[in-house]
Design an enzyme around this catalytic site. Structure first.
Site, PDB file in Angstrom:
ATOM      1  N   LEU A  57       0.863  -1.179   0.000  1.00  0.00           N
ATOM      2  CA  LEU A  57       0.000   0.000   0.000  1.00  0.00           C
ATOM      3  C   LEU A  57       0.895   1.223   0.000  1.00  0.00           C
ATOM      4  O   LEU A  57       1.965   1.221   0.605  1.00  0.00           O
ATOM      5  CB  LEU A  57      -0.882   0.036   1.257  1.00  0.00           C
ATOM      6  CG  LEU A  57      -1.989  -1.013   1.412  1.00  0.00           C
ATOM      7  CD1 LEU A  57      -2.709  -0.800   2.741  1.00  0.00           C
ATOM      8  CD2 LEU A  57      -2.968  -0.953   0.258  1.00  0.00           C
ATOM      9  N   ASP A  58       0.448   2.280  -0.667  1.00  0.00           N
ATOM     10  CA  ASP A  58       1.206   3.525  -0.649  1.00  0.00           C
ATOM     11  C   ASP A  58       1.375   4.018   0.783  1.00  0.00           C
ATOM     12  O   ASP A  58       0.513   3.790   1.644  1.00  0.00           O
ATOM     13  CB  ASP A  58       0.479   4.609  -1.465  1.00  0.00           C
ATOM     14  CG  ASP A  58       0.359   4.259  -2.937  1.00  0.00           C
ATOM     15  OD1 ASP A  58       1.136   3.412  -3.411  1.00  0.00           O
ATOM     16  OD2 ASP A  58      -0.510   4.847  -3.612  1.00  0.00           O
ATOM     17  N   ARG A  59       2.453   4.717   1.022  1.00  0.00           N
ATOM     18  CA  ARG A  59       2.768   5.173   2.387  1.00  0.00           C
ATOM     19  C   ARG A  59       1.628   5.959   3.055  1.00  0.00           C
ATOM     20  O   ARG A  59       1.329   5.736   4.233  1.00  0.00           O
ATOM     21  CB  ARG A  59       4.065   6.008   2.363  1.00  0.00           C
ATOM     22  CG  ARG A  59       4.528   6.405   3.748  1.00  0.00           C
ATOM     23  CD  ARG A  59       5.954   6.905   3.742  1.00  0.00           C
ATOM     24  NE  ARG A  59       6.473   6.959   5.108  1.00  0.00           N
ATOM     25  CZ  ARG A  59       7.749   6.898   5.445  1.00  0.00           C
ATOM     26  NH1 ARG A  59       8.672   6.790   4.504  1.00  0.00           N
ATOM     27  NH2 ARG A  59       8.131   6.919   6.707  1.00  0.00           N
ATOM     28  N   VAL A  61      -1.511   5.695   2.713  1.00  0.00           N
ATOM     29  CA  VAL A  61      -2.758   4.924   2.726  1.00  0.00           C
ATOM     30  C   VAL A  61      -2.764   3.980   3.927  1.00  0.00           C
ATOM     31  O   VAL A  61      -1.738   3.406   4.280  1.00  0.00           O
ATOM     32  CB  VAL A  61      -2.900   4.116   1.417  1.00  0.00           C
ATOM     33  CG1 VAL A  61      -4.164   3.255   1.441  1.00  0.00           C
ATOM     34  CG2 VAL A  61      -2.911   5.049   0.211  1.00  0.00           C
TER      35      VAL A  61
END
Length: 225
Positions: A57-59, A61
């Site tokens: 997951l993107d940081r 998120v």
């Protein structure tokens, strides 16, 4: 870090916004490192602990991340993700309400690694990858709107990029058109639910993430259909 499911082969944890799943140039402590340490202590494991990173997951998120605890589970989960047999549902709080309460966003995405940003195109262009998601409007607060998103493909920043492409940037996501950041640096995107058949036991797994500890999330979720 919150453990939502674990057995001998897999472990599912809740990632808070700001945490990174794997190492990057910042050198910050990773979620994978924290999970390894948890396993090492809980089970008194000597030496290195095996942990396979299946997806990220993107940081900024928050939400569910699945790790493999065995090489068998890692190989099978990688194949399941590749075949689209792992179903992920996201919740996104957006600045604008979409024109239609539900729909499909389909297009082609290119990635600019220098900018760490993706761009949506309505037709295929050089170095682009097909990107498809379904969305459904769930609720509104006085200023924001909650959407449920199901990814049919997994592209870099796909939800962020494609929601922005229909005029609905995610709250706090400056990179994709939000007017201001969230105070904690997060974006209002949550990996809410994950469903798959266990790679070893073949038992159905269905896990729902808790909401972020945030007034807006609690308020808008109360109104969800």
């Amino acid at each position: 870090m919150r453990i939502l499911y674990e057995d001998n082969h897999i472990i599912v944890v809740y990632k808070s916004s700001g945490e990174i799943v794997q190492g990057d140039k910042t050198g910050d402590l990773t979620l994978a490192d924290m999970v390894k340490q948890y396993i090492k202590v809980k089970y008194a494991k000597p030496g290195d602990v095996f942990l396979g990173v299946v997806h990220r997951l993107d940081r900024p998120v928050a939400g569910l991340v699945v790790f493999a605890r065995t090489s068998k589970a890692l190989a099978r989960l990688n194949e399941m993700f590749r075949k689209g047999e792992v179903h992920k549902t996201y919740w996104a709080i957006t600045i604008q309400r979409p024109q239609a309460d539900e729909g499909t966003i389909e297009g082609w995405i290119t990635r600019n690694e220098k900018l760490n940003k993706s761009f949506h195109h309505i037709r295929e262009v050089a170095d682009s990858k097909r990107a498809v998601l379904n969305y459904q409007f769930l609720a509104s607060s006085d200023r924001y709107h909650l959407l449920k998103v199901n990814l049919l493909t997994g592209r870099h920043h796909q939800i962020r990029c494609q929601l922005a492409a229909i005029g609905c940037p995610i709250k706090g996501d400056l990179k994709y058109g939000a007017p201001r950041s969230n105070p904690d640096g997060s974006i209002s995107l949550l990996a809410r639910r994950i469903e798959f058949v266990h790679p070893v036991s073949k038992v159905p797994i269905d896990i729902v993430a808790p909401l972020p500890d945030d007034r807006l999330w609690r308020e808008i979720a109360k109104n969800a259909k």
